[in-house]
Design a protein around this motif. Structure first.
Motif, PDB file in Angstrom:
ATOM      1  N   UNK A 167      41.354  57.511  57.828  1.00  0.00           N
ATOM      2  CA  UNK A 167      40.549  57.009  59.437  1.00  0.00           C
ATOM      3  C   UNK A 167      39.671  56.030  59.288  1.00  0.00           C
ATOM      4  N   UNK A 168      39.423  54.990  60.510  1.00  0.00           N
ATOM      5  CA  UNK A 168      38.494  54.018  60.723  1.00  0.00           C
ATOM      6  C   UNK A 168      38.425  54.901  61.888  1.00  0.00           C
ATOM      7  N   UNK A 169      37.074  53.886  62.105  1.00  0.00           N
ATOM      8  CA  UNK A 169      36.151  53.614  63.448  1.00  0.00           C
ATOM      9  C   UNK A 169      37.185  53.575  64.087  1.00  0.00           C
ATOM     10  N   UNK A 170      38.346  52.659  63.848  1.00  0.00           N
ATOM     11  CA  UNK A 170      38.978  52.826  65.200  1.00  0.00           C
ATOM     12  C   UNK A 170      40.287  53.106  65.163  1.00  0.00           C
ATOM     13  N   UNK A 171      40.723  54.255  67.045  1.00  0.00           N
ATOM     14  CA  UNK A 171      41.732  54.381  66.933  1.00  0.00           C
ATOM     15  C   UNK A 171      42.662  54.098  66.357  1.00  0.00           C
ATOM     16  N   UNK A 172      43.737  55.048  65.625  1.00  0.00           N
ATOM     17  CA  UNK A 172      45.143  54.386  66.195  1.00  0.00           C
ATOM     18  C   UNK A 172      45.033  53.598  64.231  1.00  0.00           C
ATOM     19  N   UNK A 173      44.367  52.990  63.630  1.00  0.00           N
ATOM     20  CA  UNK A 173      44.010  52.861  62.273  1.00  0.00           C
ATOM     21  C   UNK A 173      43.530  53.498  61.395  1.00  0.00           C
ATOM     22  N   UNK A 174      43.841  53.382  60.531  1.00  0.00           N
ATOM     23  CA  UNK A 174      43.719  53.690  58.411  1.00  0.00           C
ATOM     24  C   UNK A 174      43.369  52.320  58.373  1.00  0.00           C
ATOM     25  N   UNK A 175      41.760  52.202  57.232  1.00  0.00           N
ATOM     26  CA  UNK A 175      41.476  51.310  56.423  1.00  0.00           C
ATOM     27  C   UNK A 175      41.716  51.904  54.478  1.00  0.00           C
ATOM     28  N   UNK A 176      41.281  50.840  53.891  1.00  0.00           N
ATOM     29  CA  UNK A 176      40.982  50.902  53.470  1.00  0.00           C
ATOM     30  C   UNK A 176      40.315  50.026  52.376  1.00  0.00           C
ATOM     31  N   UNK A 177      38.888  50.103  51.784  1.00  0.00           N
ATOM     32  CA  UNK A 177      37.553  49.473  51.514  1.00  0.00           C
ATOM     33  C   UNK A 177      37.565  48.754  49.603  1.00  0.00           C
ATOM     34  N   UNK A 178      37.825  47.786  49.694  1.00  0.00           N
ATOM     35  CA  UNK A 178      38.387  46.761  48.543  1.00  0.00           C
ATOM     36  C   UNK A 178      37.541  46.256  48.036  1.00  0.00           C
ATOM     37  N   UNK A 179      36.853  45.648  46.339  1.00  0.00           N
ATOM     38  CA  UNK A 179      35.680  45.034  46.086  1.00  0.00           C
ATOM     39  C   UNK A 179      36.982  43.323  45.263  1.00  0.00           C
ATOM     40  N   UNK A 180      36.549  43.229  45.881  1.00  0.00           N
ATOM     41  CA  UNK A 180      37.056  41.369  44.553  1.00  0.00           C
ATOM     42  C   UNK A 180      35.897  40.776  44.263  1.00  0.00           C
ATOM     43  N   UNK A 181      35.834  40.618  42.866  1.00  0.00           N
ATOM     44  CA  UNK A 181      35.085  39.743  41.739  1.00  0.00           C
ATOM     45  C   UNK A 181      35.642  38.483  41.505  1.00  0.00           C
ATOM     46  N   UNK A 195      36.524  33.654  51.465  1.00  0.00           N
ATOM     47  CA  UNK A 195      35.589  32.254  49.938  1.00  0.00           C
ATOM     48  C   UNK A 195      35.064  34.065  49.503  1.00  0.00           C
ATOM     49  N   UNK A 196      35.122  33.465  48.500  1.00  0.00           N
ATOM     50  CA  UNK A 196      34.271  34.384  47.102  1.00  0.00           C
ATOM     51  C   UNK A 196      34.222  33.633  46.508  1.00  0.00           C
ATOM     52  N   UNK A 197      33.124  32.763  46.570  1.00  0.00           N
ATOM     53  CA  UNK A 197      32.644  32.147  45.168  1.00  0.00           C
ATOM     54  C   UNK A 197      32.637  32.586  44.360  1.00  0.00           C
ATOM     55  N   UNK A 198      32.424  31.647  43.414  1.00  0.00           N
ATOM     56  CA  UNK A 198      31.858  31.742  41.674  1.00  0.00           C
ATOM     57  C   UNK A 198      31.441  32.703  41.346  1.00  0.00           C
ATOM     58  N   UNK A 199      31.553  33.622  40.522  1.00  0.00           N
ATOM     59  CA  UNK A 199      30.003  34.656  40.380  1.00  0.00           C
ATOM     60  C   UNK A 199      30.157  35.665  40.946  1.00  0.00           C
ATOM     61  N   UNK A 200      30.306  36.031  42.302  1.00  0.00           N
ATOM     62  CA  UNK A 200      30.322  37.019  43.084  1.00  0.00           C
ATOM     63  C   UNK A 200      30.954  38.100  43.698  1.00  0.00           C
ATOM     64  N   UNK A 201      30.562  39.063  44.140  1.00  0.00           N
ATOM     65  CA  UNK A 201      31.944  39.863  44.583  1.00  0.00           C
ATOM     66  C   UNK A 201      31.706  40.023  46.252  1.00  0.00           C
ATOM     67  N   UNK A 202      32.569  40.363  46.198  1.00  0.00           N
ATOM     68  CA  UNK A 202      32.836  40.457  48.108  1.00  0.00           C
ATOM     69  C   UNK A 202      33.891  41.757  47.955  1.00  0.00           C
ATOM     70  N   UNK A 203      32.757  43.220  49.385  1.00  0.00           N
ATOM     71  CA  UNK A 203      33.915  43.862  49.460  1.00  0.00           C
ATOM     72  C   UNK A 203      33.865  44.094  51.102  1.00  0.00           C
ATOM     73  N   UNK A 204      35.594  44.369  51.285  1.00  0.00           N
ATOM     74  CA  UNK A 204      35.970  43.819  52.542  1.00  0.00           C
ATOM     75  C   UNK A 204      36.737  45.431  52.707  1.00  0.00           C
ATOM     76  N   UNK A 205      37.229  45.226  54.025  1.00  0.00           N
ATOM     77  CA  UNK A 205      38.739  46.215  54.355  1.00  0.00           C
ATOM     78  C   UNK A 205      38.938  46.407  55.283  1.00  0.00           C
ATOM     79  N   UNK A 206      40.290  46.590  54.910  1.00  0.00           N
ATOM     80  CA  UNK A 206      41.854  46.188  54.923  1.00  0.00           C
ATOM     81  C   UNK A 206      42.137  47.645  56.047  1.00  0.00           C
ATOM     82  N   UNK A 207      42.406  46.867  57.456  1.00  0.00           N
ATOM     83  CA  UNK A 207      42.440  47.891  58.575  1.00  0.00           C
ATOM     84  C   UNK A 207      44.500  48.181  59.020  1.00  0.00           C
ATOM     85  N   UNK A 208      45.167  49.160  59.015  1.00  0.00           N
ATOM     86  CA  UNK A 208      46.599  49.128  59.285  1.00  0.00           C
ATOM     87  C   UNK A 208      47.004  49.969  60.398  1.00  0.00           C
ATOM     88  N   UNK A 209      47.523  49.903  61.104  1.00  0.00           N
ATOM     89  CA  UNK A 209      48.197  51.052  61.796  1.00  0.00           C
ATOM     90  C   UNK A 209      48.885  51.803  61.494  1.00  0.00           C
TER      91      UNK A 209
END
Lengths: 128, 165
Positions: A30-44, A75-89
């Motif tokens: 469950x996310x901080x927004x009502x009615x949404x669930x979220x997953x935290x992902x990390x990309x390298x 945008x994930x520049x070369x050599x960097x890591x990005x963490x992002x959240x995906x929200x789904x109803x």
């Protein structure tokens, strides 16, 4: 000796152009927004020839599932890591099966990339 | 004779009391990494043919899949069925493509080729062993019925996918 060479080759090659995304089985919580669930992902991104990645959410039949994220193409520049959240109803929680990142290749000929990489994690609820 | 063990014990006891422990923790989690080791190049062995095969003067794209834990991922390689960049083409292009296992980090991975599932332009491999597998991709495009490809730059995209099972 062969093992040493093999391990060295692995690291050297990995530095050239790799794309990874974790976790493999993200939980939809469950996310901080009502009615949404979220997953935290990390990309390298260790691909020198790629800078942008498209995020997508799909069901078990590979049909797109509506979702929200800070950016669908990020945008994930070369050599960097990005963490992002995906929200789904909440109602799509059981339908959302795959969360994918796809490398975007430039249409100009500036980077000689002809391999597009795509990594898909499977949501924990959809894990067999 | 009894003195030496006593002295040694006495030496060791204070150090044992002051020992510091540096803890190192590690975590192996399942993950898949796709590496594009070699970007391919089309050779032009005949006017109507573009091919990545080395016998045709091309360079085969080589993609490496690294998996940390066995049986968590499936590799899917989709060979091109159209050009992403090309001059204007007025006739049909016929595509063929194959994906084969090249180098492997574990001898057991050589069985991947026999167990692969192929449909359309897609080849699927279950990554049942942890480690690295190199996949080689052949892509051949022929133009019309013996027609010569117009001059220009041609580019096609190979899609490499790693799907959690």
């Amino acid at each position: 000796m062969i093992k040493v060479f093999f391990i060295a080759a692995l690291f050297l090659a990995g530095k050239v152009s790799a794309h990874e995304m974790t976790p493999t089985y993200p939980p939809l919580v469950p996310s901080y927004v009502d009615g949404l669930v979220s997953a935290k992902m990390t990309m390298f991104n260790a691909r020198q020839d790629v800078e942008y990645f498209e995020v997508g959410v799909f069901d078990a039949e590979w049909k797109p599932v509506p979702f929200a994220a800070s950016a669908k193409i990020m945008r994930v520049p070369h050599g960097s890591t990005k963490t992002f959240e995906v929200f789904v109803r909440d109602e799509d929680k059981n339908r959302a099966t795959f969360i994918c990142s796809l490398s975007k290749l430039r249409t100009d000929n500036s980077a000689r990339a002809i391999v597009s990489s795509k990594i898909c994690s499977r949501t924990e609820a959809a894990t067999p | 004779m009894v003195k030496y063990p006593l002295i040694l014990t006495a030496l060791c006891i204070p150090f044992a009391g002051n020992a510091e422990e540096a803890l190192i923790e590690g975590n192996v989690q399942s993950k898949c990494i796709i590496n594009t080791d070699i970007n391919g190049v089309y050779g032009n062995p005949a006017p109507d043919k573009l091919s990545t095969k080395s016998v045709d003067g091309g360079v085969e794209p080589t993609i490496r899949f690294d998996v940390a834990i066995a049986n968590y991922y499936m590799a899917r390689v989709i060979t091109p069925s159209s050009f992403s960049t090309s001059p204007s083409l007025t006739d049909v292009v016929n595509w063929t493509g194959t994906t084969t296992v090249g180098e492997v980090s574990d001898a057991g991975m050589s069985a991947y080729d026999a167990a692969k599932v192929t449909y359309d332009t897609t080849s699927e491999f279950d990554l049942t062993i942890a480690g690295s597998t190199w996949f080689k991709v052949d892509s051949v495009a022929t133009y019309g019925f013996g027609r010569a490809f117009p001059g220009g730059t041609y580019r096609a995209v190979v899609q490499a996918e790693c799907i959690a099972q």
